[in-house]
Write an enzyme that holds these catalytic residues in place. Structure first.
Site, PDB file in Angstrom:
ATOM      1  N   TYR A   1     -11.503  17.411 -17.635  1.00 21.18           N
ATOM      2  CA  TYR A   1     -12.334  16.221 -17.450  1.00 21.18           C
ATOM      3  C   TYR A   1     -13.421  16.522 -16.395  1.00 21.18           C
ATOM      4  CZ  TYR A   1     -13.587  11.688 -15.538  1.00 21.18           C
ATOM      5  OH  TYR A   1     -14.275  10.621 -15.061  1.00 21.18           O
TER       6      TYR A   1
ATOM      7  N   ASP B   1      -2.235  18.081 -17.150  1.00 17.76           N
ATOM      8  CA  ASP B   1      -2.808  16.764 -17.415  1.00 17.76           C
ATOM      9  C   ASP B   1      -2.457  16.421 -18.860  1.00 17.76           C
ATOM     10  OD1 ASP B   1      -4.470  14.645 -18.180  1.00 17.76           O
ATOM     11  OD2 ASP B   1      -6.045  15.225 -16.770  1.00 17.76           O
TER      12      ASP B   1
ATOM     13  N   ARG C   1       0.829  -1.228   0.000  1.00 19.19           N
ATOM     14  CA  ARG C   1       0.000   0.000   0.000  1.00 19.19           C
ATOM     15  C   ARG C   1       0.851   1.260   0.000  1.00 19.19           C
ATOM     16  NH1 ARG C   1      -1.410   3.002   4.105  1.00 19.19           N
ATOM     17  NH2 ARG C   1      -1.350   1.326   5.650  1.00 19.19           N
TER      18      ARG C   1
ATOM     19  N   LYS D   1      -5.968   5.675 -20.086  1.00 17.73           N
ATOM     20  CA  LYS D   1      -6.147   6.030 -21.497  1.00 17.73           C
ATOM     21  C   LYS D   1      -4.956   5.538 -22.334  1.00 17.73           C
ATOM     22  CE  LYS D   1      -9.955   7.899 -20.015  1.00 17.73           C
ATOM     23  NZ  LYS D   1      -9.754   8.291 -18.658  1.00 17.73           N
TER      24      LYS D   1
HETATM   25  N1  PLP Z   1      -7.888  13.336 -16.992  1.00 22.24           N
HETATM   26  C1  PLP Z   1      -8.493  13.179 -18.180  1.00 22.24           C
HETATM   27  C2  PLP Z   1      -8.092  14.067 -19.321  1.00 22.24           C
HETATM   28  C3  PLP Z   1      -9.468  12.208 -18.359  1.00 22.24           C
HETATM   29  O1  PLP Z   1     -10.055  12.066 -19.558  1.00 22.24           O
HETATM   30  C4  PLP Z   1      -9.850  11.384 -17.250  1.00 22.24           C
HETATM   31  C5  PLP Z   1     -10.879  10.360 -17.389  1.00 22.24           C
HETATM   32  O2  PLP Z   1     -11.583  10.273 -18.362  1.00 22.24           O
HETATM   33  C6  PLP Z   1      -9.206  11.590 -16.029  1.00 22.24           C
HETATM   34  C7  PLP Z   1      -8.216  12.559 -15.932  1.00 22.24           C
HETATM   35  C8  PLP Z   1      -9.529  10.729 -14.849  1.00 22.24           C
HETATM   36  O3  PLP Z   1      -8.902   9.497 -15.003  1.00 22.24           O
HETATM   37  P1  PLP Z   1      -9.400   8.105 -14.374  1.00 22.24           P
HETATM   38  O4  PLP Z   1     -10.705   7.751 -15.009  1.00 22.24           O
HETATM   39  O5  PLP Z   1      -8.289   7.161 -14.686  1.00 22.24           O
HETATM   40  O6  PLP Z   1      -9.550   8.352 -12.897  1.00 22.24           O
END
Ligand code: PLP
Length: 389
Positions: free
Chosen positions: A110, A182, A58, A207
């Site tokens: 997101y 991001d 963990r 992704k």
């Molecule tokens: N950042 C982006 C650009 C995303 O598209 C997503 C999810 O679709 C996330 C963060 C969050 O990721 P996760 O679904 O792996 O928690």
């Protein structure tokens, strides 16, 4: 013999891999939750940080996780990386560590990120500020008010808007704030924000890094000293990646450049055909010369990515009709996998926003976001053409 610094594709295959006693070419999966020591002194060496080593899964102190983290760091040109059980876990640990005086979110993000910043974190006294691309003049005054972290996606979802990583980092740093990008949409194949001045890179590894729509994971990369305090949040919030998923993600990373380079090429072909199609009003793709952010994308991206958005003539009803007629593109609100996906943002990723807010953000009901996979480009184009009818 001198050794050259390894190139990106070589790092994808070899960085971080552990050579075990049996000669396995890849890091084995250590599923154990804990690890034994020959003596109390050896335990204390790891517990007190004098030696790197395995201790407790963990904590992330597990060889499979640590090997993955070394690879993740190498791919973004970072000193260090932490692997998380999801992209949101990576973001929330970062926000709790560095965003407590306020987080400025630029442009579209997101939906889960927007919800966290606008609904949950404010209940803990953490303010979230939101500026769109044409409101960046207000950034210095928000930073002067004490916001300590600037966070943004580039390219954004779903309009593929570009934010200038180097310029924004310069403004933030001049006010003592940190910058987190991001990089999920671009992937480290196409863009390396740390090399452009950002302090942190966040990935939803679910992704492109995972790349097969079969794992959920996250990653945070940056300088060792900057990542150190995030480690305790991850440990005590229980957000570390599981060793089985870490091994699966490491396997995917070995093929990352091959997948993404093909996705870049196919997306460009699809974008060009869609641009000439009479039923398509507009194509948003950073690789198109007439895309508003093309010049900036050329400067800060190495490839234009596998994501594009097409605006269908006839509005939201027409876009839904096209979405429902797709056969090869699956109707699913994710991205970055080997299979091509399509989604109408107003029905999924941006469904939670009011129509007025969507309009303010330039997200129309006529938009269809496409995540181009690894199928044959002509087959994908044929599918879109039959759906556009
Ligand atoms: N950042 C982006 C650009 C995303 O598209 C997503 C999810 O679709 C996330 C963060 C969050 O990721 P996760 O679904 O792996 O928690």
């Amino acid at each position: 013999m001198t050794t050259q610094p390894a190139a990106f594709a070589t790092l994808c295959v070899h960085a971080g891999e552990i050579a075990d006693a049996h000669g396995s070419p890849h890091t084995p999966i250590y599923t154990t939750t804990t690890f034994k020591f020959p003596s109390t002194a050896a335990v204390l060496d790891v517990v007190e940080g004098r030696k790197a080593g395995a201790l407790y899964t963990r904590y992330g102190l597990n060889p499979t996780i640590q090997a993955l983290e070394e690879k993740l760091a190498a791919l973004e040109g970072a000193e260090a990386a932490w692997a998380f059980c999801s992209g949101m876990a990576a973001e929330s640990a970062l926000f709790l560590t560095y965003g407590r005086t306020g987080i400025v979110c630029l442009g579209d993000a997101y939906g889960g990120t927007l919800e966290l910043l606008s609904s949950q974190l404010p209940t803990l006294g953490i303010p979230g500020y939101f500026l769109l691309g044409d409101e960046l003049d207000a950034l210095p005054s928000l930073l002067k008010r004490g916001a300590g972290l600037v966070f943004f996606e580039t390219p954004t979802n779903p309009a593929l808007e570009q934010f200038d990583i180097a310029a924004i980092s310069e403004i933030a740093h001049a006010h003592g704030a940190l910058v987190a990008v991001d990089n999920t949409f671009a992937s480290p194949v196409n863009q390396n924000p740390l090399l452009l001045g950002a302090d942190f890179v966040v990935h939803s590894a679910t992704k492109y890094l995972g790349g097969h729509s079969d794992l959920t994971a996250g990653a945070l990369m940056g300088a060792k000293s900057a990542l150190a305090p995030v480690w305790s949040w991850r440990k005590n919030l229980g957000q570390a990646i599981a060793p089985e998923i870490a091994a699966q993600l490491a396997r995917s990373l070995r093929t990352l450049p091959v997948r993404v380079e093909r996705q870049n090429a196919t997306a460009m072909k699809v974008a060009l055909v869609m641009q000439a199609h009479p039923q398509v009003e507009r194509v948003l793709y950073p690789g198109l010369p007439d895309f508003p952010g093309h010049a900036l994308a050329k400067r800060q991206m190495k490839g234009f990515g596998g994501m594009l958005t097409i605006e269908i003539r006839g509005g939201g009803v027409a876009a839904t009709r096209v979405a429902d007629k797709l056969k090869l593109f699956a109707l699913a609100p994710s991205l970055g996998g080997v299979e091509s996906l399509a989604t109408q943002p107003c029905t999924t990723t941006h469904h939670g926003l009011t129509p007025e807010e969507r309009a303010r953000r330039g997200i129309s009901d006529a938009m269809l976001r496409l995540s181009v996979g690894l199928e044959d480009a002509d087959d994908l184009i044929a599918d879109l053409k039959q759906a556009l009818g």
